[in-house]
Design an enzyme around this catalytic site. Structure first.
Site, mmCIF file in Angstrom:
data_model
loop_
_atom_site.group_PDB
_atom_site.id
_atom_site.type_symbol
_atom_site.label_atom_id
_atom_site.label_comp_id
_atom_site.label_asym_id
_atom_site.label_seq_id
_atom_site.Cartn_x
_atom_site.Cartn_y
_atom_site.Cartn_z
ATOM 1 N N ARG A 80 27.225 121.995 96.513
ATOM 2 C CA ARG A 80 28.152 120.859 97.111
ATOM 3 C C ARG A 80 28.113 119.831 96.101
ATOM 4 O O ARG A 80 27.420 118.976 96.251
ATOM 5 C CB ARG A 80 28.110 120.874 98.442
ATOM 6 N N GLN A 104 34.828 133.572 98.327
ATOM 7 C CA GLN A 104 35.585 132.525 97.589
ATOM 8 C C GLN A 104 35.232 132.144 96.559
ATOM 9 O O GLN A 104 33.968 132.026 96.367
ATOM 10 C CB GLN A 104 35.788 131.518 98.745
ATOM 11 N N ARG A 109 29.184 131.106 90.695
ATOM 12 C CA ARG A 109 28.672 130.146 91.072
ATOM 13 C C ARG A 109 27.462 130.397 92.121
ATOM 14 O O ARG A 109 26.688 129.472 92.504
ATOM 15 C CB ARG A 109 29.431 129.022 91.924
ATOM 16 N N HIS A 191 34.979 123.229 88.644
ATOM 17 C CA HIS A 191 35.295 122.455 89.903
ATOM 18 C C HIS A 191 34.519 121.278 89.879
ATOM 19 O O HIS A 191 33.329 120.975 90.580
ATOM 20 C CB HIS A 191 34.586 123.471 90.958
ATOM 21 N N GLU A 297 40.015 119.410 88.507
ATOM 22 C CA GLU A 297 39.195 120.895 88.070
ATOM 23 C C GLU A 297 40.145 121.322 87.107
ATOM 24 O O GLU A 297 41.319 121.763 87.292
ATOM 25 C CB GLU A 297 39.350 121.646 89.306
#
Length: 323
Positions: A80, A104, A109, A191, A297
């Site tokens: 995060r 998702q 990642r 991101h 992003e």
């Protein structure tokens, strides 16, 4: 896939007799790589997800990325904060697509990447005393994936992710190659959680007259009418088809803080979870941390990149930290 004939040896890298050079260090537990320029600027990349967890400019005094105080860094879940990577699908996968069984934002990642090595140059500053640029390369391919990810997305691919640090500038570059014979479609996005002092005093320019999908407002299509976009609540927008030369500028109290450019990436996502959504995330801390971050992003996510066997796609994001 993305192999190099000579894997990197234990570093730090540099010469004790030459002019100052970038220092590259692998953590003692082999979980991350940190590069530091002679200027003091630095970047740290976690091998899990190839996630950039820190980028310091201004001689190492200014941290540009927001990282949750409760970010999980042990490889058990995506990080995060920082710059997580999105591939091969952005957001929840559509039910009628080959990515439908993936989590998702895909698996990039969630996977451990290989550190492929580093390179340096003096191209960014003529006449400087020592190397003023360093690139860290990371690789991920079909053979690196978990069995569940291979089953969910059974394509042969190779990714090379290059993180280049120059004084006050960070470039992230992704190359996707179809290593098989079956065509596949993919999406790519960086991101990026940018750190700000106060979201209430933060604006985003460079998006005026751009069409966007407002995911907070029923995925409706809107056109941006504000020269300076302000965030006053949960924001999740995909701005589409920006001109290649367009820069997205984050300002605080009217002064430029970051300039975000793109190479072969047409879309820009602006995201902030705000209070309620942040409060529901177990790894988001402090709970009012949404006030100190904004996600800008760069990606190719409003459509799909179709790659036939042997084809490649490459895109990059360039962030300049403005003092």
């Amino acid at each position: 896939m993305v192999d190099r004939p000579n894997k990197p040896t234990a570093i730090p890298v540099g010469s004790s007799t030459a002019v100052p050079a970038p220092q590259v260090d692998i953590s003692s537990d082999n979980s991350s790589v940190t590069a530091t320029l002679p200027s003091g600027d630095s970047v740290t990349v976690l091998l899990f997800g190839a996630t950039v967890t820190s980028w310091k400019s201004a001689g190492g005094k200014k941290e540009n990325l927001w990282l949750s105080e409760k970010a999980i860094l042990d490889g058990s879940k995506p990080v995060r904060g920082g710059i997580p990577l999105v591939f091969p699908v952005f957001g929840p996968p559509p039910s009628d697509h080959a990515t439908s069984s993936l989590p998702q934002h895909g698996f990039a990642r969630n996977s451990r990447w290989e550190f492929l090595g580093k390179s340096t140059s003096e191209s960014a500053g003529k006449g400087s005393a020592g190397d003023d640029s360093v690139t860290l390369d990371f690789g991920l391919g079909s053979s690196n994936l978990s069995d569940s990810a291979k089953q969910a997305w059974p394509f042969n691919f190779g990714l090379v992710y290059s993180v280049t640090l120059v004084k006050d500038v960070l470039t992230t570059n992704m190359t996707v190659r179809n290593e098989g014979t079956k065509p596949f479609e993919c999406q790519v996005l960086f991101h990026s959680y940018l750190k700000v002092d106060d979201i209430a005093n933060t604006t985003v320019s460079g998006l005026d007259s751009i069409e966007y999908v407002d995911k907070v407002n029923g995925a409706s299509t809107q056109t941006e009418t504000n020269k300076a976009v302000t965030l006053t609540g949960e924001t999740d927008r995909v701005y589409k088809a920006l001109k290649p030369e367009a820069k997205v500028v984050v300002k605080e109290n009217g002064k430029p803080l970051y300039e975000v450019g793109r190479d072969n990436l047409d879309d820009v996502v602006v995201w902030n979870p705000w209070a309620e959504k942040a409060g529901g995330m177990g790894d988001f801390a402090p709970k009012d941390g949404y006030k100190q971050m904004i996600c800008i992003e760069s990606g190719a996510v409003s459509g799909w990149q179709k790659l036939d066997g042997g084809d490649s796609f490459e895109g990059a994001q360039i962030i300049k930290s403005v003092l």
